[in-house]
Design a protein around this motif. Structure first.
Motif, PDB file in Angstrom:
ATOM      1  N   PHE A  33       0.858  -1.196   0.000  1.00 40.93           N
ATOM      2  CA  PHE A  33       0.000   0.000   0.000  1.00 40.93           C
ATOM      3  C   PHE A  33       0.893   1.245   0.000  1.00 40.93           C
ATOM      4  N   TYR A  35       0.775   5.417   0.785  1.00 38.34           N
ATOM      5  CA  TYR A  35       0.008   6.513   1.380  1.00 38.34           C
ATOM      6  C   TYR A  35       0.833   7.796   1.287  1.00 38.34           C
ATOM      7  N   PHE A  43      -3.442  11.861   6.094  1.00 39.00           N
ATOM      8  CA  PHE A  43      -3.050  10.711   5.281  1.00 39.00           C
ATOM      9  C   PHE A  43      -4.020  10.540   4.125  1.00 39.00           C
ATOM     10  N   PHE A  45      -4.705   7.684   0.963  1.00 36.40           N
ATOM     11  CA  PHE A  45      -4.374   6.437   0.275  1.00 36.40           C
ATOM     12  C   PHE A  45      -4.150   6.730  -1.203  1.00 36.40           C
ATOM     13  N   SER A  48      -2.768   0.376  -4.078  1.00 30.00           N
ATOM     14  CA  SER A  48      -2.335  -0.865  -3.467  1.00 30.00           C
ATOM     15  C   SER A  48      -2.108  -1.930  -4.539  1.00 30.00           C
ATOM     16  N   PHE A  55      -4.231  -3.510  -7.166  1.00 30.96           N
ATOM     17  CA  PHE A  55      -5.410  -3.996  -6.456  1.00 30.96           C
ATOM     18  C   PHE A  55      -6.463  -2.910  -6.341  1.00 30.96           C
ATOM     19  N   ASP A  56      -5.998  -1.709  -6.004  1.00 36.26           N
ATOM     20  CA  ASP A  56      -6.913  -0.578  -5.811  1.00 36.26           C
ATOM     21  C   ASP A  56      -6.124   0.688  -6.140  1.00 36.26           C
ATOM     22  N   THR A  58      -7.765   3.784  -6.575  1.00 36.79           N
ATOM     23  CA  THR A  58      -8.758   4.857  -6.491  1.00 36.79           C
ATOM     24  C   THR A  58      -8.187   6.175  -5.970  1.00 36.79           C
ATOM     25  N   PHE A  91       4.509   7.058   2.453  1.00 39.69           N
ATOM     26  CA  PHE A  91       4.697   5.822   3.204  1.00 39.69           C
ATOM     27  C   PHE A  91       4.280   4.620   2.352  1.00 39.69           C
ATOM     28  N   GLY A  98      -4.507  -9.538   2.537  1.00 40.76           N
ATOM     29  CA  GLY A  98      -5.243  -8.275   2.457  1.00 40.76           C
ATOM     30  C   GLY A  98      -5.737  -7.809   3.807  1.00 40.76           C
ATOM     31  N   SER A  99      -6.075  -8.752   4.677  1.00 38.39           N
ATOM     32  CA  SER A  99      -6.627  -8.388   5.984  1.00 38.39           C
ATOM     33  C   SER A  99      -5.603  -8.469   7.095  1.00 38.39           C
ATOM     34  N   GLY A 100      -4.378  -8.799   6.734  1.00 36.88           N
ATOM     35  CA  GLY A 100      -3.329  -8.934   7.739  1.00 36.88           C
ATOM     36  C   GLY A 100      -2.833  -7.588   8.237  1.00 36.88           C
ATOM     37  N   ARG A 101      -2.052  -7.637   9.292  1.00 36.49           N
ATOM     38  CA  ARG A 101      -1.493  -6.416   9.857  1.00 36.49           C
ATOM     39  C   ARG A 101      -0.595  -5.736   8.837  1.00 36.49           C
ATOM     40  N   ALA A 102      -0.716  -4.423   8.724  1.00 34.17           N
ATOM     41  CA  ALA A 102       0.112  -3.643   7.816  1.00 34.17           C
ATOM     42  C   ALA A 102       1.354  -3.160   8.552  1.00 34.17           C
TER      43      ALA A 102
ATOM     44  N   TYR B  33     -12.048  -3.481  10.782  1.00 31.57           N
ATOM     45  CA  TYR B  33     -11.039  -3.395  11.834  1.00 31.57           C
ATOM     46  C   TYR B  33     -10.821  -1.927  12.175  1.00 31.57           C
ATOM     47  N   PHE B  35      -7.988   0.707  14.350  1.00 30.61           N
ATOM     48  CA  PHE B  35      -6.611   0.748  14.814  1.00 30.61           C
ATOM     49  C   PHE B  35      -6.316   2.094  15.469  1.00 30.61           C
ATOM     50  N   TYR B  37      -2.688   4.188  15.783  1.00 25.52           N
ATOM     51  CA  TYR B  37      -1.274   4.258  15.456  1.00 25.52           C
ATOM     52  C   TYR B  37      -0.656   5.448  16.186  1.00 25.52           C
ATOM     53  N   ARG B  50      -5.247  -2.832  18.033  1.00 28.37           N
ATOM     54  CA  ARG B  50      -6.233  -3.057  16.978  1.00 28.37           C
ATOM     55  C   ARG B  50      -7.440  -3.781  17.550  1.00 28.37           C
ATOM     56  N   ARG B  95     -10.461   0.033   8.598  1.00 27.45           N
ATOM     57  CA  ARG B  95     -10.168  -0.752   7.404  1.00 27.45           C
ATOM     58  C   ARG B  95     -11.255  -1.791   7.214  1.00 27.45           C
ATOM     59  N   ASN B 101      -9.190  -3.074   1.885  1.00 29.83           N
ATOM     60  CA  ASN B 101      -8.326  -3.093   3.069  1.00 29.83           C
ATOM     61  C   ASN B 101      -7.389  -1.906   3.182  1.00 29.83           C
ATOM     62  N   LYS B 102      -7.668  -0.839   2.465  1.00 35.86           N
ATOM     63  CA  LYS B 102      -6.845   0.353   2.642  1.00 35.86           C
ATOM     64  C   LYS B 102      -7.241   1.014   3.954  1.00 35.86           C
ATOM     65  N   LEU B 103      -6.284   1.607   4.625  1.00 35.14           N
ATOM     66  CA  LEU B 103      -6.538   2.296   5.883  1.00 35.14           C
ATOM     67  C   LEU B 103      -7.109   3.686   5.612  1.00 35.14           C
ATOM     68  N   PHE B 105      -7.658   7.103   7.653  1.00 37.99           N
ATOM     69  CA  PHE B 105      -7.144   7.696   8.877  1.00 37.99           C
ATOM     70  C   PHE B 105      -7.958   8.908   9.311  1.00 37.99           C
TER      71      PHE B 105
END
Lengths: 113, 115
Positions: A33, A35, A43, A45, A48, A55-56, A58, A91, A98-102, B33, B35, B37, B50, B95, B101-103, B105
């Motif tokens: 991703f 940012y 921030f 986006f 990704s 993937f995205d 937008t 960043f 996709g759903s895991g910790r970034a 989800y 979060f 930070y 989280r 997210r 799954n983009k954050l 903020f």
């Protein structure tokens, strides 16, 4: 590697010049991703990837921004003809799924003068 | 649209005291989800805590805990026994898989810790 590596840390470009930023995700992470954090700390986006596929996208200002993630190479974010408003910290983050910790890199500070 | 609102631009706390940072969000999704930070002056983004939306139990990580109110769409961060090293900008983020799954903020809250 066990951390997301972004290069360079700092980049200064004159208005109208090209800027290219790099991101090496953590090994085994399939998602990347990008940012943009502007100087007011907001921030945004951008784009990704899932492996080498977009993937995205937008959030991408398509007329001047482009990005790639090619196999066996760091991912890249390129800005053609930079403008003063592109000054920001960029960043990169990667995640295993996709759903895991970034996990975030340290960022690249781009200054356009 | 998914939005995250942090209504406190700046907060102060005395060392060893407790402080709560506020966050509200807007979504029509049920699976997501949340979060918090931490971003110190070095600009490194550090995950503090989280929360999965399907879990009713509030997440806790040592001195950091959240108050997750799903119906009210509220997700506040409580920092207990504040330390000088807690001074930083804190971002609340959201997210969901439906939006890639983009954050997303919030605007951030600057936390100052007084000795």
């Amino acid at each position: 590697g066990e951390e997301v590596a972004q290069t360079p840390k700092h980049l200064v470009r004159g208005e109208g010049q090209k800027a290219k930023l790099y991101c090496a995700p953590i090994k085994g992470h399939s998602y990347v991703f990008w940012y943009q954090q502007v100087l007011k700390n907001e921030f945004k986006f951008l784009i990704s990837f899932q492996n080498e596929n977009v993937f995205d996208e937008t959030g991408m200002p398509k007329e001047r921004f482009s990005a790639k993630c090619l196999p066996n190479s760091p991912c890249s974010l390129e800005i053609q003809a930079t403008k003063l408003e592109d000054s920001a910290v960029y960043f990169c983050a990667s995640s295993q799924s996709g759903s895991g910790r970034a996990f975030f890199g340290q960022g690249t500070r781009l200054t356009v003068v | 649209a998914q939005t995250v609102t942090q209504s406190q631009p700046e907060m102060s706390v005395q060392e060893a005291e407790t402080v709560t940072l506020s966050c509200t969000y807007d979504t029509s999704e049920s699976d997501y989800y949340l979060f918090w930070y931490k971003q110190p002056p070095s600009r490194q983004m550090i995950l503090v805590i989280r929360q999965e939306a399907y879990k009713q139990q509030n997440a806790t990580e040592n001195r950091f805990s959240v108050n997750f109110q799903k119906a009210a769409k509220s997700f506040s961060l409580k920092i207990s026994d504040s330390q000088l090293g807690d001074a930083a900008m804190y971002f609340c983020a959201y997210r969901t898989a439906k939006y890639g799954n983009k954050l997303v903020f919030g605007a951030g809250t600057i936390l100052r810790v007084k000795s």
